[in-house]
Enzyme design. Structure first.
Site, mmCIF file in Angstrom:
data_model
loop_
_atom_site.group_PDB
_atom_site.id
_atom_site.type_symbol
_atom_site.label_atom_id
_atom_site.label_comp_id
_atom_site.label_asym_id
_atom_site.label_seq_id
_atom_site.Cartn_x
_atom_site.Cartn_y
_atom_site.Cartn_z
ATOM 1 N N CYS A 2 0.840 -1.185 0.000
ATOM 2 C CA CYS A 2 0.000 0.000 0.000
ATOM 3 C C CYS A 2 0.880 1.242 0.000
ATOM 4 C CB CYS A 2 -0.860 0.045 1.257
ATOM 5 S SG CYS A 2 -1.935 -1.372 1.418
ATOM 6 N N GLY A 28 -0.681 0.814 -5.153
ATOM 7 C CA GLY A 28 -1.934 0.118 -4.920
ATOM 8 C C GLY A 28 -3.057 0.703 -5.730
ATOM 9 N N ASN A 100 0.702 0.614 6.111
ATOM 10 C CA ASN A 100 1.252 -0.129 4.979
ATOM 11 C C ASN A 100 2.020 -1.290 5.567
ATOM 12 O OD1 ASN A 100 2.495 -0.971 2.578
ATOM 13 N ND2 ASN A 100 4.171 0.488 2.825
ATOM 14 N N GLY A 101 1.721 -2.489 5.107
ATOM 15 C CA GLY A 101 2.446 -3.660 5.613
ATOM 16 C C GLY A 101 1.520 -4.838 5.765
ATOM 17 N N TYR A 255 11.617 -3.434 -7.137
ATOM 18 C CA TYR A 255 10.404 -3.343 -7.929
ATOM 19 C C TYR A 255 9.399 -2.297 -7.468
ATOM 20 C CZ TYR A 255 5.861 -4.481 -9.836
ATOM 21 O OH TYR A 255 4.643 -4.387 -10.437
ATOM 22 N N ASP A 361 14.000 -8.233 -16.803
ATOM 23 C CA ASP A 361 12.870 -7.804 -15.971
ATOM 24 C C ASP A 361 13.346 -7.743 -14.528
ATOM 25 O OD1 ASP A 361 10.369 -6.926 -15.319
ATOM 26 O OD2 ASP A 361 9.306 -8.752 -15.854
ATOM 27 N N ASP A 362 12.553 -7.086 -13.684
ATOM 28 C CA ASP A 362 12.992 -6.991 -12.289
ATOM 29 C C ASP A 362 12.915 -8.337 -11.589
ATOM 30 O OD1 ASP A 362 10.142 -7.044 -10.988
ATOM 31 O OD2 ASP A 362 10.075 -5.562 -12.584
#
Ligand code: AMP
Length: 477
Positions: A2, A28, A100-101, A255, A361-362
């Site tokens: 988030c 998000g 966030n988490g 990312y 790509d990551d």
């Protein structure tokens, strides 16, 4: 995962939070919400992008001098509006919270709150667990004379009983503005400040790009386990209440975060260039000689261009991206994910045709993107395709909020490199080595649990199973 933002003492708070959330939209896309405070809380939240949720907002109605905002990518719980943040309660004071988490001991916390404190948890969103744990601990004090010590003490109790990763922002009505992180500092939280016509305004956000955008200067990243409380007179009180070994999520650099954001004095774009250059070691070792190196736009640009520079092979943009289609991984289930990947990327034909292509790509998680891309590049005439992952093999579930919580989703958990190459139809697959990544961060303490299985908080088999079951229940696999 988030994105959160909180702004204190700013008369333009509603608009600034909405703009800040737009800068955090990549974190998000399931839902967005704000709360502002002006004697009471005004909450607006809904499902979808920031621009949709706040399209017709009546700014007058939401006027306040402090507020919180949230964009949600549901890693636990549902994607319904009821699970959107912020959340607020009315006792012992008005409290509004965003986080966030990911909380990992949700079952035991829910049980404790229900049985011992008679709090009924309505949603499957773990911010409620943090909010109620904070509230029941704050409630124990003399509510007429709440002190900074009381607030710190309640946060410390949260940090002791809530396990997992969390960066949290809270408005305590008529008392002040609170920000804190879990004892490992797994998720980012940065403090900023600016002068406004009415004095200094402090803000907190998941990424520094928000501050660039809103004209705040970065003060600093919160430390692992740190709490900052800003009282009503705008005095800043900060303390590290409970700290374990700091373990900042390395996937933020790889990312999740935007390339222009800075965490702990490290610019995300520069970290990616370094990781790209580091990939040259494994490319050289493989003996492969690609004609060009291309990226999977947009997050892999810095890896690919860094690698190209290190091995002296031309970097090209080989894939066009439809900018109006969201992150494929963030779409809630596999079927939709595949269709989004198809709509999102298309080869730039002459760049691809008759060339040996190294595509960077990551990461490779389930193999959906890589398999689709390799087939597409071959369809448009690539002679050979080597798929290069800037991150090491993802083998272990992330229990801290990156949406990779089911082991059976992870291609590298079951298969070796040759089998992965076969599965995605590539001529070869090259990964970043975990040792190289750890070496790169030898002077900075990271969480690399998704690659190494070393969970900073510790984890039991039982808890891992519970997390996986919740995830499967949420129908997002
Ligand atoms: P996959 O297609 O399942 O192999 O996932 C890899 C792709 O999803 C890569 O292109 C990444 O850019 C992206 N990605 C990796 N991890 C995540 C994540 N946790 N959330 C959103 N996207 C991700």
């Amino acid at each position: 995962m988030c994105g959160i933002i909180g702004i204190n003492k700013n008369l333009n708070v509603t608009l600034e939070i909405i703009h800040g959330l737009t800068a955090l939209q990549h974190r998000g896309q399931d839902s967005a919400g704000i709360v502002t405070f002006n004697g009471n809380f005004k909450i607006k939240k809904g499902v979808g992008h920031v621009s949709n949720v706040f399209q017709n907002i009546d700014l007058e109605k939401y006027q306040g001098d402090c507020g919180l905002g949230h964009v949600r990518y549901a890693t636990a719980g549902s994607t319904e509006a009821i699970d959107a943040q912020p959340f607020a309660v009315n006792y012992p004071f008005g409290l509004a919270m965003v986080h966030n988490g990911n909380v990992i001991n949700f079952n035991s916390l829910r049980k404790e709150l229900n049985e011992e404190h008679k709090r009924l948890i309505d949603t499957s969103n773990d911010v409620e667990l943090i909010l109620y744990t904070f509230a029941v601990n704050l409630e124990k004090n003399d509510l007429q004379n709440i002190t900074v010590e009381n607030i710190f003490d309640a946060v410390e109790k949260v940090q002791k009983s809530v396990k997992g990763a969390y960066s949290v922002l809270t408005i305590i009505a008529n008392q002040g503005f609170l920000a804190f992180t879990d004892p490992y500092g797994i998720r980012p939280l940065i403090m900023g400040k600016k002068e406004t016509s009415t004095g200094v305004s402090y803000a907190f956000a998941s990424e520094t790009n928000v501050f660039d955008y809103l004209g705040y200067e970065v003060v600093r990243d919160l430390e692992a386990g740190e709490t900052v409380f800003i009282d009503n007179d705008n005095n800043v009180h900060s303390r590290i209440l409970k700290q374990n070994k700091p373990s900042f999520c390395v996937f933020e650099y790889i990312y999740f975060a935007r390339e222009d954001s800075i965490f702990h004095n490290r610019l995300v774009a520069s970290e990616r260039v370094k990781m790209g250059k580091m990939l040259s070691k494994n490319l050289k070792k493989s003996g492969l000689k690609p004609d060009i190196i291309i990226d999977v736009p947009n997050s892999a640009y810095f890896f690919a261009s860094g690698l190209a520079e290190a091995v002296d092979i031309p970097y090209r943009r080989g894939l066009a991206k439809n900018r109006f289609i969201g992150r494929s991984f963030i779409t809630p289930n596999q079927k939709k994910r595949e269709s989004v990947v198809k709509q999102k990327l298309n080869p730039i034909k002459d760049i691809i045709k008759n060339h040996k292509i190294a595509v960077v790509d990551d990461s490779i998680v389930r193999g959906t993107t890589s398999r689709h891309l390799v087939n597409l590049l071959k369809k448009y005439g690539a002679k050979e395709v080597y798929f290069i992952s800037a991150s090491p093999q993802i083998k272990y579930p992330c229990i801290y909020g990156i949406d990779m919580s089911v082991k059976k989703e992870m291609i590298a958990a079951e298969k070796n490199e040759t089998q992965i190459a076969k599965f995605i139809n590539a001529d070869s697959v090259i990964y970043q080595s975990l040792e190289d990544l750890q070496e790169m961060y030898s002077d900075f303490s990271i969480c690399d649990a998704c690659f190494s299985g070393n969970y900073p908080t510790g984890i039991t088999k039982d808890l891992l199973e519970q997390i996986e079951t919740e995830k499967l229940k949420s129908n997002r696999v």
